[in-house]
Design an enzyme around this catalytic site. Structure first.
Site, PDB file in Angstrom:
ATOM      1  CG  ASP A 241      -2.050  -1.008   1.098  1.00 12.00           C
ATOM      2  OD1 ASP A 241      -2.211  -1.593   0.008  1.00 12.00           O
ATOM      3  OD2 ASP A 241      -2.761  -1.230   2.099  1.00 12.00           O
ATOM      4  CD  GLU A 243       6.321  -1.300  -4.298  1.00 11.41           C
ATOM      5  OE1 GLU A 243       6.663  -1.472  -5.483  1.00 11.41           O
ATOM      6  OE2 GLU A 243       6.243  -2.221  -3.468  1.00 11.41           O
ATOM      7  CD  GLN A 280     -12.162  28.653 -27.339  1.00 10.60           C
ATOM      8  OE1 GLN A 280     -12.802  27.787 -27.942  1.00 10.60           O
ATOM      9  NE2 GLN A 280     -12.727  29.712 -26.794  1.00 10.60           N
ATOM     10  CB  THR A 366       0.374  -4.316 -14.679  1.00  7.32           C
ATOM     11  OG1 THR A 366      -0.632  -5.254 -14.248  1.00  7.32           O
ATOM     12  CG2 THR A 366       1.687  -5.039 -14.909  1.00  7.32           C
TER      13      THR A 366
END
Length: 387
Positions: A241, A243, A280, A366
């Protein structure tokens, strides 16, 4: 958004930013060409206290918040993402594991010299036969004569070609549950049976040396076992978590560098008699880039505070990793698009940012794995557990 930081953290951010611009940015061409940062640069950062901001002062750290390490990472990645990856493996993977699970002797031997910048660490998990299935490793450790023999191979290991110390996970027993039976070993370069391959020739992150580690019955003493035997995979899962949250600092840093380049070019490039920033469609690109960066940055530091409070952030960490890395690939592509033909020239920073950005959709899990994890955790939070 200075309300994200305390006064001390703001001061650190300013100091690191000045250091990166003055002392690191001039070295980027050299690091990109040589495939690694000079050792003197890590030593310099250690002397300034930039390597161990969130570590215990007894081992050379500053004892500050976890957010300070993210600040260093973001500012480093903004200048050179490959160098940030070196520090990530060195500090957030190797050093943090030693600090959290090591004995006092292990901390003195391995943590102190890493935080001072005198030595470099690496962590080997991925193997030639697979990456996303971390529990499916085939590297083995077996007990023999009061110690261990470790045999196997690791690949895609950041810092492998240059590291002094290696954290290696091996399966040390056959358990019914795959998450049981793994053990971490701390190895030193030069140990008999340990070898590293040549650095990979990578598309991106070229300042970061990546390669293989070969282990042919490496004899390891009990004093080189990190944590509890058989609990290695549990230790790994507990660290994921943080990391993944910390990866957000790197993605934001690279994305900010993209925005820096895109906005500056949009100001100076003139087409049909006016700066392209006045069109824009260019404004839309800049707006989307700025939005993604700020959304990611706000979530990053919110999650770091939650981690420091001891809260579980598995779902949110995966969301940040997935969202910010995808945001980065879009931002880096739009930067090249704004630069046009000039954006594809290797002499321009845009090409490096584009190449480096892709890494974070793959490393540290991944994006496909992140989506699976997010879905599972969402179902769990809504009460739809497996039946």
């Amino acid at each position: 958004m200075q309300d994200l930081f305390t006064e001390d953290e703001q001061m650190l951010q300013e100091s690191v930013r000045r250091f990166m611009r003055a002392e690191v940015e001039p070295l980027v061409p050299q690091m990109q060409a040589e495939g690694e940062p000079p050792r003197s640069l890590l030593k310099r950062m250690g002397d300034l206290g930039f390597l161990g901001t969130c570590f215990d002062g007894a081992y050379g750290g500053s004892g500050a918040s976890l957010a300070t390490q993210a600040i260093v990472s973001e500012e480093t990645a903004r200048v050179d993402a490959g160098f940030d990856l070196v520090l990530f493996a060195d500090i957030m993977l190797f050093a943090r594991a030693i600090a959290k699970h090591g004995t006092e002797a292990q901390k003195q031997k391995y943590l102190v010299p890493v935080l001072s910048g005198d030595r470099i660490g690496a962590m080997g998990i991925t193997e030639p036969g697979g990456g996303s299935d971390a529990l499916g490793i085939v590297t083995r450790g077996r007990q023999e004569n009061g110690g261990w023999l470790v045999k196997g191979a690791k690949t895609f290991v950041t810092n492998a070609p240059t590291a002094d110390f290696f954290l290696i996970i091996a399966r040390t027993s056959d358990e019914e549950s795959r998450i049981d039976g793994g053990t971490w070993f701390i190895l030193d370069r030069g140990m008999e049976g340990l070898a590293t391959g040549k650095p990979f020739n990578k598309m991106g992150m070229r300042s970061s040396p990546t390669g293989e580690i070969f282990l042919e019955d490496v004899r390891v003493g009990e004093e080189q076992v990190l944590g509890q035997v058989g609990r290695g995979f549990h230790m790994l899962m507990d660290s994921l978590d943080v990391e993944r949250v910390m990866v957000g600092a790197s993605t934001i840093g690279i994305a900010q560098a993209c925005l820096d380049e895109a906005a500056a070019y949009a100001q100076e490039r003139r087409v049909f008699g006016k700066a392209i920033r006045e069109y824009q469609l260019i404004q839309e690109k800049i707006a989307n880039m700025a939005t993604g960066i700020e959304m990611s940055r706000t979530m990053l530091y919110r999650l770091l505070r939650a981690v420091e409070r001891g809260e579980k952030v598995t779902r949110e960490a995966a969301i940040l990793k997935y969202y910010s890395s995808r945001m980065l690939t879009e931002v880096s592509a739009e930067t090249v698009q704004i630069w046009g033909g000039a954006g594809q020239l290797e002499d321009n920073k845009t090409a490096r940012l584009y190449r480096d950005g892709k890494h974070h959709e793959i490393g540290a899990g991944t994006n496909e794995i992140m989506k699976v994890l997010i879905a599972k955790e969402t179902f769990k939070e809504m009460g739809y557990g497996r039946k």
